[in-house]
Design an enzyme around this catalytic site. Structure first.
Site, mmCIF file in Angstrom:
data_model
loop_
_atom_site.group_PDB
_atom_site.id
_atom_site.type_symbol
_atom_site.label_atom_id
_atom_site.label_comp_id
_atom_site.label_asym_id
_atom_site.label_seq_id
_atom_site.Cartn_x
_atom_site.Cartn_y
_atom_site.Cartn_z
ATOM 1 N N GLY A 132 -12.161 -4.433 0.204
ATOM 2 C CA GLY A 132 -11.214 -4.324 -0.926
ATOM 3 C C GLY A 132 -10.159 -3.261 -0.731
ATOM 4 O O GLY A 132 -9.333 -3.348 0.181
ATOM 5 N N LYS A 203 -16.721 -10.415 6.976
ATOM 6 C CA LYS A 203 -16.098 -9.086 7.090
ATOM 7 C C LYS A 203 -16.614 -8.363 8.332
ATOM 8 O O LYS A 203 -15.850 -7.675 9.023
ATOM 9 C CB LYS A 203 -16.382 -8.287 5.822
ATOM 10 C CG LYS A 203 -15.696 -8.884 4.590
ATOM 11 C CD LYS A 203 -16.257 -8.330 3.296
ATOM 12 C CE LYS A 203 -15.547 -8.901 2.079
ATOM 13 N NZ LYS A 203 -16.210 -8.575 0.824
#
Ligand code: NDP
Ligand code: HSE
Length: 430
Positions: A132, A203
């Site tokens: 994020g 990720k």
């Protein structure tokens, strides 16, 4: 002042955040960088619903094609891997710089996207795809460029961390907490991506690629989600001085062989990673010169993700404004590792919870079998009998070979005294 036209495809959680940030902080960005990023188009299937952001008249459209044609920087925020890939490829082929937060697409098709970008002398930026609001992509690409990366540990999924934190604090069930994570906009449209570990794996694949110079994709990543972690495991871990986290582990050994894995992990409660709670993400990077570094921040949600997307938009704008669209390469091939270590060959410590019939000799039988597979016990705890006259034996092991532990677990599961399959969680002492 040079002006760059920005188009956002997808006016959902992140798209609305990016629009809001660009509109609110345009002045700050201009003062800091000397370039003007002008929000020119926003495309979505639905352009009538209120997204909580007041945008200038005439910029909403349902035509992605028109957006790509009129904008310099195309921001893909629709998610998924079909339409998003199609839009990004179209934009790159038209010489547009692309920004995306789409880790699933990058993990699965990154190679093709980067090749297309290179062929068209533009770049793809993806800061928001991992952790994020934490600038981990920029840090690996630029801040740590002078280091060989030894290890990366990451809590990379806000939804799973939020679920574990609330289960731990409020002793709530898994499903109740997941519903809240969805309501708060943390979870993926398909929450299985979060809780089955794939979002973290996407990720991890991206971080591993930056660290070790090859766009690995998902193939070498071992993935295990959090569905089987019960409240009992969380309580036992606490009693033993650990916390349970869904951890991405990316590391190389002394021969530069690399392992990439994602699974629930017991981490010592005094480690900084254990202190990362709620929707927050944390990434620990160890480089040969920098040593240990720790990043902490919001891993999901409208504003934090928008912050990362906007930093990419500004990088892209600076590239374009200075006439060097390829200056900041988001990924460059150049392998920095020797081989990939298969999961069966990794070494770890293990937590095993074994539910057995409470009768003489069972513990001895289990200990003997573990020793037959070179699995050495470091500590052991036995719970009181439950109503069915069964007991839980909790074993922590020393370092052992994954393939040997798995064989031992399969054998123990077949003992008639064993009442349910063993709960296994790997331990990382960090
Ligand atoms: P949302 O589902 O909230 O938003 C996606 C938007 O795109 C929706 O409004 C959707 O419309 C629209 N859309 C879908 N298909 C098309 C299409 N073909 N043409 C135009 N618009 C379309 O997703 P998020 O904002 O949460 O996520 C966007 C991306 O960001 C994903 O890749 C996600 O993985 C990533 N991300 C998300 C984070 C988060 O915290 N939410 C954090 C980091 C990354 P409709 O609703 O009608 O389908
Ligand atoms: N669903 C993801 C998470 C969004 O919970 O972390 C951020 O990538």
């Amino acid at each position: 002042m040079k002006e760059l036209k920005v188009g956002i495809i997808g006016f959902g959680t992140v798209g609305a955040g990016v629009a809001s940030c660009l509109l609110k902080n345009a002045g700050v960005i201009e003062k800091r960088t000397g370039v003007k990023t002008v929000l020119t188009r926003i495309a979505d299937l639905d352009i009538t619903s209120d997204r909580g952001v007041q945008v200038p008249d005439g910029i909403l459209t349902t035509s992605v094609k028109e957006l790509i044609d009129v904008c310099d920087i195309v921001v893909e925020l629709i998610g998924g891997t079909t339409k998003s890939k199609e839009f990004i490829l179209e934009a790159l082929k038209k010489g547009k710089t692309v920004v995306t937060a789409n880790k699933a697409l990058l993990a699965e098709h990154g190679e093709e996207l980067f090749r297309t970008a290179e062929a068209n002398h533009v770049t793809v930026h993806y800061e928001a795809s991992v952790a994020g609001g934490i600038p981990i992509i920029k840090s690996l690409r630029e801040g740590f460029v002078g280091n060989r990366i030894n290890r990366i540990y990451g809590i990379l999924n806000g939804t799973c961390n939020y679920i574990f934190t609330r289960m731990e604090r409020e002793k709530l069930g898994f499903q109740d907490v997941l519903t809240d994570a969805q309501r708060l906009g943390y979870a993926e449209a398909n929450p299985s991506l979060d809780i089955d570990g794939f979002d973290t794996a996407h990720k991890a694949a991206i971080l591993a690629s930056l660290a070790y110079g090859k766009w690995f994709g998902m193939k070498p990543v071992y993935v295990e989600g959090i569905r089987n972690v019960s409240l009992e495991e969380i309580r036992n871990a606490e009693e033993l001085g650990y916390k349970v986290k869904l951890l991405a582990i990316i590391k190389k050994d002394e021969k530069d062989a690399v392992e990439i894995r994602v699974h629930p992990t017991l981490v010592p409660e005094e480690s900084p990673i254990a202190g990362i709670s709620d929707v927050f993400n944390g990434v620990m990077v160890n480089g040969d010169f920098v040593g240990n570094t720790l990043f902490y921040g919001r891993g999901a949600g409208r504003e934090a993700t928008a912050s990362a997307v906007v930093s990419d938009i500004v990088d892209a704008a600076l590239n374009l404004a200075n006439g060097c669209p390829e200056r900041l390469q988001s990924f460059r091939e150049g392998a920095l590792y020797s081989e990939l270590i298969p999961m069966s060959d990794i070494e770890s410590r293990y937590y095993l919870r074994i539910t057995v019939e409470d009768k003489p000799g069972v513990l001895g039988k289990i200990a003997t079998l573990l020793s037959n597979y070179n699995v050495s016990i470091s500590s052991l705890m036995q719970r009181n009998r439950n109503s069915e006259e069964e007991v839980s034996i909790i074993i922590l092991t020393h370092m052992a070979l994954e393939s040997e532990v798995q064989k031992a677990v399969r054998m123990i599961n077949q003992f008639p005294e064993v009442k349910s399959p063993i709960n296994l969680i790997r331990i990382e002492d960090l």
